[in-house]
Design a protein around this motif. Sequence first.
Motif, PDB file in Angstrom:
ATOM      1  N   TYR A  21      41.530  44.614  46.217  1.00 22.61           N
ATOM      2  CA  TYR A  21      42.699  43.740  46.159  1.00 22.61           C
ATOM      3  C   TYR A  21      43.995  44.534  46.243  1.00 22.61           C
ATOM      4  N   LEU A  24      45.431  44.581  49.692  1.00 21.82           N
ATOM      5  CA  LEU A  24      46.282  43.481  50.155  1.00 21.82           C
ATOM      6  C   LEU A  24      47.756  43.885  50.126  1.00 21.82           C
ATOM      7  N   PRO A 293      37.319  35.824  43.045  1.00 25.24           N
ATOM      8  CA  PRO A 293      37.937  36.328  44.274  1.00 25.24           C
ATOM      9  C   PRO A 293      39.052  35.419  44.779  1.00 25.24           C
ATOM     10  N   VAL A 296      42.193  35.690  42.251  1.00 19.35           N
ATOM     11  CA  VAL A 296      42.896  36.966  42.351  1.00 19.35           C
ATOM     12  C   VAL A 296      43.655  37.056  43.672  1.00 19.35           C
ATOM     13  N   THR A 297      43.009  36.646  44.759  1.00 19.30           N
ATOM     14  CA  THR A 297      43.666  36.695  46.062  1.00 19.30           C
ATOM     15  C   THR A 297      44.890  35.786  46.087  1.00 19.30           C
ATOM     16  N   ILE A 300      47.738  37.386  44.017  1.00 21.55           N
ATOM     17  CA  ILE A 300      48.362  38.523  44.700  1.00 21.55           C
ATOM     18  C   ILE A 300      49.188  38.052  45.884  1.00 21.55           C
TER      19      ILE A 300
END
Length: 323
Positions: A21, A24, A293, A296-297, A300
């Motif tokens: 992550y 990213l 997932p 968190v994505t 962010i």
Amino acid sequence: MPKTSQSLHPLLVLHPIQPAYLRLFEEAGFDPIPGWERSDFEAANRRVADDLRFVLTSGSRGLSAAEMELYPKLEMICALGAGYENIDRAAARGRGVVVTFSPGANAPQVADHAIALILAMLHDIPAADRAARTGAWKTYRNSRLHPTLSGRRLGILGFGRIGRETAGRAAGGFATPIAYSARTRRDDVDHTYFADPRALAEWAEIVVVATPGGPETRHLVDAEFLSALGPDGYLVNVSRGSVVDTAALIDALRRKTIAGAALDVVDGEPEVPAELADLPNILLTPHIAGHSPEAVTATIRLVIDNLAAHLEGRPVPTAVPID
């Protein structure tokens, strides 16, 4: 042409994030520098403190006024998640530093976890799993009956995105009557509203804590609240550990003045008091309610949107409200 490390904007990261992550941020033009371990924090400061413009932290980690002084060119502090209680906003405002947060990005996942904790607690899933694995199948099965979630009165303390998502899952999936307590009544929902949190506790059979952290909510769940919840009541906390008076909770669980509790957060985490961990009527998870997932994505991505807006001279999408 791909960007080199020299052309990336340094971003000091004070909250643990897995490498996949962190990439990213690299793809978005930033150089994420891990600083959540003390040794890494000190090494990062030796490397970039004089020129650092961006810090990523969390509500529980925060950023103090003294730490801000380490960075003379600091422009922006991003909170990863909905909380920002330990960021010294007055110090940031005094220096003209923008503070952002990530409200709602992980709310669906946190609500899922709240429901999972309720079901695991009511059905005693950890103990049942151990019994099945250790040959105590019949003994356990013949000695226990477990309450159901369906139809039980569910109170929600705090009614932001997480509270709403939890209410929707419980009412829609389990036909639970819903009530909530928050600073203001919501005109767009039909659930029962209690201005007094203790009145909510008296009404509810299960209370989910979904408030922000900070001084305003510290120990909102205290001995009187737990007494109002009563010996058949259950407490679930997916917000901040500081909202619950740990000593009062230990006492209530030990004396069984409430039936049980499930906590994803503990005041002073990651340390968990032995007096709490040793109790048989508590379920603990290590602050993972918002960890998926997808969550968190999404979180962010919202941080990156704020950083990009700032760099482009646009208003940031999710600035922390000015007190």
